[in-house]
Enzyme design. Structure first.
Site, short mmCIF file in Angstrom:
data_model
loop_
_atom_site.label_atom_id
_atom_site.label_comp_id
_atom_site.label_asym_id
_atom_site.label_seq_id
_atom_site.Cartn_x
_atom_site.Cartn_y
_atom_site.Cartn_z
N PRO A 15 87.59 43.36 17.01
CA PRO A 15 86.59 42.53 16.35
C PRO A 15 87.10 41.14 15.99
O PRO A 15 86.33 40.22 15.77
CB PRO A 15 86.24 43.32 15.08
CG PRO A 15 87.15 44.45 15.00
CD PRO A 15 87.95 44.54 16.23
N GLU A 41 91.96 52.58 12.20
CA GLU A 41 91.63 51.29 11.57
C GLU A 41 92.13 50.14 12.45
O GLU A 41 91.82 48.98 12.16
CB GLU A 41 92.30 51.20 10.20
CG GLU A 41 91.82 52.24 9.21
CD GLU A 41 90.30 52.29 9.11
OE1 GLU A 41 89.73 53.38 9.31
OE2 GLU A 41 89.69 51.24 8.86
N ARG A 58 81.41 43.28 38.73
CA ARG A 58 80.24 42.81 39.50
C ARG A 58 80.49 41.43 40.12
O ARG A 58 79.88 41.08 41.11
CB ARG A 58 79.02 42.66 38.59
CG ARG A 58 78.66 43.84 37.75
CD ARG A 58 77.59 43.44 36.74
NE ARG A 58 76.42 42.91 37.44
CZ ARG A 58 75.50 43.67 38.01
NH1 ARG A 58 75.60 44.96 37.98
NH2 ARG A 58 74.47 43.13 38.62
N ASP A 61 73.14 34.91 40.55
CA ASP A 61 73.54 33.52 40.30
C ASP A 61 72.36 32.71 39.77
O ASP A 61 72.51 31.94 38.84
CB ASP A 61 74.06 32.87 41.60
CG ASP A 61 75.38 33.50 41.98
OD1 ASP A 61 75.85 33.28 43.10
OD2 ASP A 61 75.92 34.23 41.12
#
Ligand SMILES: Cc1cccc(C(=O)NCC2(NC(=O)c3cccc4nocc34)CCCC2)c1
Length: 258
Positions: free
Chosen positions: A96, A124, A162, A177
């Protein structure tokens, strides 16, 4: 190589839950990339790098507080093994506290020749000294609380795979695109041309059944622009629209007023 095929991109994962990654190796576009040998994915489990009977990978946090913290040594040994396989690579810790992963980041990872070692935390988090010793960059998939970094790693694998040349067919990548230049998607429709549930009749927008490809292209672009302006105006900040895009957006907004 004789086939002219590019060397496969290697993505190593350091995770306590390697089975989770079946989601990207057994299903979807990323699994095709793996089957085509364009991408290789392999997991290393820190638990296999412990030396105590209980295969301990975590311990109580210094300074107190709830939960557990992942130990440096098993993580570090797993990363070293992964790096030996990955060769020239970037070690990424999903967290995070990381930089927000987005399409631009996916494109730069896909274009760069470096292989990736993705480290997923649990509990944690990890002992900060592991990050200082082994991690080149930290990346986050968003601001919410998750139980582990594995989903973040899978998001990165899917988005990057991808974009690796050869993974998508030419048509799909051309399609991709046209809109991944920072816009939301236009609405999609398929049969029946008029959907009815007995109470109401819902037709497909006539333009899409018109066969007029230039008109369809313009309509789809206008829809993508309009929806982006309405739902994610932040994506349009700092974006220079072409003459055509500005005109389409103005017309979209005027039609909205009407
Ligand atoms: C906003 C906030 C504040 C404090 C803690 C947490 C939190 O979720 N902590 C738990 C962990 N979260 C993630 O790994 C994680 C979470 C979110 C996006 C991510 N993108 O990649 C990995 C990600 C960290 C160690 C185990 C899982 C989240």
């Amino acid at each position: 190589s004789e086939s002219g095929a590019k060397k496969p991109r290697r993505i190593a994962l350091v995770t306590l839950f390697p089975e989770m990654f079946d989601a990207v190796t057994q299903f979807g576009v990323s699994s095709r990339a793996v089957k085509q040998g364009l991408v290789e994915v392999r997991c290393w489990n820190p638990r296999e790098f412990t030396s105590d009977r209980h295969q301990t990978v975590d311990a109580r946090p210094y300074g107190g507080g709830p939960g557990m913290v992942m130990l440096v040594q098993p993580l570090r040994d797993a990363v070293q093994a992964a790096k030996a396989w990955a060769g020239e690579c970037e070690v990424i810790y999903l967290s995070p506290q990381g930089r927000r992963f987005d399409q631009a980041a996916a494109q730069s990872f896909a274009a760069a020749p470096r292989n990736l070692v993705l480290v997923a935390g649990r509990y944690e988090g990890v002992d900060e000294r592991f990050i200082d010793l082994e991690v080149d960059s930290e990346w986050s998939i968003g601001d919410y609380v998750l139980s582990g970094g594995e989903l973040g790693a899978m998001v990165m694998i899917d988005a990057i795979a991808r974009l690796i040349p050869g993974v998508l067919g030419h048509r799909q990548s051309a399609e991709q695109d046209s809109f991944t230049d920072g816009l939301l998607d236009c609405p999609h429709f398929t049969r029946p041309e008029v959907y009815t549930d007995g109470a109401q009749e819902l037709p497909v927008p006539a333009v899409l059944a018109s066969g007029d490809h230039e008109r369809i292209r313009r309509w789809r672009l206008q829809q993508a622009l309009g929806r982006t302006a309405l739902r994610r105006p932040d994506l349009l900040q700092g974006k220079t629209l072409t003459e055509e895009q500005q005109r389409l957006l103005t017309d979209f907004r005027r039609d909205l007023e009407a």
